[in-house]
Design a protein around this motif. Structure first.
Motif, short mmCIF file in Angstrom:
data_model
loop_
_atom_site.label_atom_id
_atom_site.label_comp_id
_atom_site.label_asym_id
_atom_site.label_seq_id
_atom_site.Cartn_x
_atom_site.Cartn_y
_atom_site.Cartn_z
N TYR A 24 0.84 -1.20 0.00
CA TYR A 24 0.00 0.00 0.00
C TYR A 24 0.87 1.26 0.00
O TYR A 24 0.66 2.17 -0.80
N THR A 25 1.86 1.30 0.88
CA THR A 25 2.72 2.49 1.00
C THR A 25 3.46 2.77 -0.30
O THR A 25 3.52 3.91 -0.77
N GLN A 26 4.03 1.75 -0.90
CA GLN A 26 4.76 1.92 -2.16
C GLN A 26 3.84 2.42 -3.26
O GLN A 26 4.19 3.36 -4.00
N LEU A 27 2.67 1.82 -3.37
CA LEU A 27 1.73 2.21 -4.43
C LEU A 27 1.24 3.64 -4.22
O LEU A 27 1.19 4.44 -5.16
N ALA A 28 0.92 3.99 -2.99
CA ALA A 28 0.46 5.36 -2.70
C ALA A 28 1.54 6.38 -3.03
O ALA A 28 1.23 7.45 -3.59
N GLN A 29 2.79 6.08 -2.74
CA GLN A 29 3.88 7.00 -3.06
C GLN A 29 4.03 7.19 -4.57
O GLN A 29 4.20 8.31 -5.05
N VAL A 30 3.94 6.10 -5.31
CA VAL A 30 4.07 6.18 -6.77
C VAL A 30 2.91 6.97 -7.37
O VAL A 30 3.11 7.84 -8.22
N VAL A 31 1.70 6.69 -6.93
CA VAL A 31 0.52 7.39 -7.46
C VAL A 31 0.62 8.88 -7.15
O VAL A 31 0.33 9.73 -8.00
N THR A 32 1.05 9.24 -5.95
CA THR A 32 1.21 10.65 -5.59
C THR A 32 2.25 11.31 -6.48
O THR A 32 2.02 12.41 -7.01
N LEU A 33 3.38 10.66 -6.68
CA LEU A 33 4.43 11.19 -7.55
C LEU A 33 3.92 11.38 -8.98
O LEU A 33 4.19 12.39 -9.62
N GLN A 34 3.18 10.40 -9.48
CA GLN A 34 2.65 10.50 -10.83
C GLN A 34 1.69 11.67 -10.96
O GLN A 34 1.73 12.40 -11.94
N LYS A 35 0.82 11.84 -9.99
CA LYS A 35 -0.14 12.95 -10.04
C LYS A 35 0.57 14.29 -9.97
O LYS A 35 0.25 15.21 -10.72
N GLU A 36 1.54 14.41 -9.07
CA GLU A 36 2.29 15.66 -8.92
C GLU A 36 3.06 16.00 -10.19
O GLU A 36 3.26 17.17 -10.51
N SER A 37 3.50 15.00 -10.92
CA SER A 37 4.28 15.19 -12.14
C SER A 37 3.41 15.30 -13.38
O SER A 37 3.92 15.54 -14.48
N GLY A 38 2.11 15.08 -13.23
CA GLY A 38 1.20 15.16 -14.37
C GLY A 38 1.20 13.93 -15.26
O GLY A 38 0.76 13.99 -16.40
N TYR A 39 1.69 12.83 -14.75
CA TYR A 39 1.74 11.60 -15.53
C TYR A 39 0.50 10.74 -15.27
O TYR A 39 -0.13 10.85 -14.23
N GLN A 40 0.23 9.88 -16.23
CA GLN A 40 -0.89 8.95 -16.06
C GLN A 40 -0.59 8.04 -14.88
O GLN A 40 0.51 7.49 -14.78
N PRO A 41 -1.54 7.87 -13.97
CA PRO A 41 -1.28 7.03 -12.80
C PRO A 41 -1.35 5.54 -13.13
O PRO A 41 -1.84 5.13 -14.19
N VAL A 42 -0.85 4.77 -12.20
CA VAL A 42 -0.93 3.32 -12.30
C VAL A 42 -2.39 2.92 -12.48
O VAL A 42 -3.27 3.46 -11.81
N GLY A 43 -2.65 1.97 -13.37
CA GLY A 43 -4.01 1.52 -13.63
C GLY A 43 -4.30 0.12 -13.14
O GLY A 43 -5.44 -0.32 -13.09
N MET A 44 -3.23 -0.60 -12.79
CA MET A 44 -3.42 -1.96 -12.27
C MET A 44 -2.23 -2.35 -11.42
O MET A 44 -1.14 -1.83 -11.59
N ILE A 45 -2.49 -3.25 -10.49
CA ILE A 45 -1.45 -3.81 -9.64
C ILE A 45 -1.60 -5.32 -9.66
O ILE A 45 -2.71 -5.84 -9.74
N GLN A 46 -0.46 -6.00 -9.65
CA GLN A 46 -0.45 -7.46 -9.69
C GLN A 46 0.32 -7.96 -8.47
O GLN A 46 1.50 -7.69 -8.32
N ASN A 47 -0.38 -8.66 -7.58
CA ASN A 47 0.24 -9.18 -6.36
C ASN A 47 -0.12 -10.64 -6.15
O ASN A 47 -1.15 -11.12 -6.63
N ASN A 48 0.72 -11.33 -5.40
CA ASN A 48 0.49 -12.72 -5.02
C ASN A 48 -0.71 -12.78 -4.07
O ASN A 48 -0.81 -12.00 -3.13
#
Length: 176
Positions: A24-48
Motif C-alpha cells: 500500500y505504501t509503495q503504491l500510494a507513493q508512486v501514485v502521488t508522484l505520478q499525479k504531482e508530475s502530471g503523468y498517467q497514474p498506475v491503472g493496475m497492480i499485480q500481487n500474489n
C-alpha cells in the motif's frame, strides 16, 4: 523513467501502467508522484494472493478501489503448495526446489495450517482441493482478474469450472 512511459502512453503503445508486488505504501507513493508530475497514474497492480499467502492488505484494496486501480492476482495455487504435492518435502525440479527462497514464504506454520484447512474442507465437501483453492481465489472481492496457469489444457478447464463454482459459506470457511 516516468517521462519515457508518458511518451509511450501518448503514442498509444502503452494502454495502462501496472505495478507488481507493491505494498500500500509503495503504491500510494508512486501514485502521488505520478499525479504531482502530471503523468498517467498506475491503472493496475499485480500481487500474489492465494489461500496460503497474500500480499493484498485491506488498506491496499481500499486504496485501489478509491484510485480506480484494477487488482490482478497470481499464483492461486501457491506454486503447487496448495495442491498438497509438497507435503512430504519439496519435489525435485519444482519452483520451490529451483528457487529455495520461496520455501520460507510458504513452508511456515500459518501457511501449513491453511493448507490443512483446505484439505480438510476438500475431504468433508467432496470437492478437489485444487478446485476449492482456485474457486476461492477467483471469487475474492476487489480482485479484477486472477492469472491462472495454462501450461496444459486441463488447467484452463479447472479454472473455468472453478470460476463457475460459488459457495460463499465454503469460501468464508476457507478464508477465515
Amino acid at each position: 523513467v516516468l517521462g519515457v512511459f508518458q511518451e509511450l502512453i501518448e503514442e498509444g503503445k502503452i494502454k495502462t501502467i501496472g505495478a507488481s508486488n507493491f505494498s500500500y505504501t509503495q503504491l500510494a507513493q508512486v501514485v502521488t508522484l505520478q499525479k504531482e508530475s502530471g503523468y498517467q497514474p498506475v491503472g493496475m497492480i499485480q500481487n500474489n494472493h492465494n489461500l496460503a499467502v497474500s500480499d493484498l492488505t485491506p488498506e491496499l484494496l481500499c486504496f485501489c478501489r478509491e484510485a480506480h486501480i484494477d487488482v490482478v492476482t497470481y499464483s492461486p495455487l501457491g506454486a503447487g503448495f496448495l495442491t498438497g504435492k509438497h507435503r512430504n518435502g519439496v519435489r525435485e525440479g519444482s519452483r520451490f526446489d529451483i528457487i529455495p527462497g520461496h520455501q520460507q514464504v510458504y513452508f511456515n506454520p500459518q501457511s501449513l495450517a491453511r493448507l490443512d484447512r483446505l484439505h480438510e474442507a476438500s475431504a468433508r465437501s467432496g470437492y478437489d482441493a485444487v478446485h476449492l483453492a482456485l474457486a476461492w481465489a477467483l471469487h475474492q472481492p476487489g480482485v479484477a482478474s486472477v492469472l491462472v496457469g495454462g501450461r496444459a489444457p486441463v488447467y484452463i478447464d479447472q479454472a473455468i469450472a472453478a470460476a463457475a463454482f460459488e459457495e460463499a459459506a465454503l469460501f468464508a470457511e476457507l478464508g477465515s
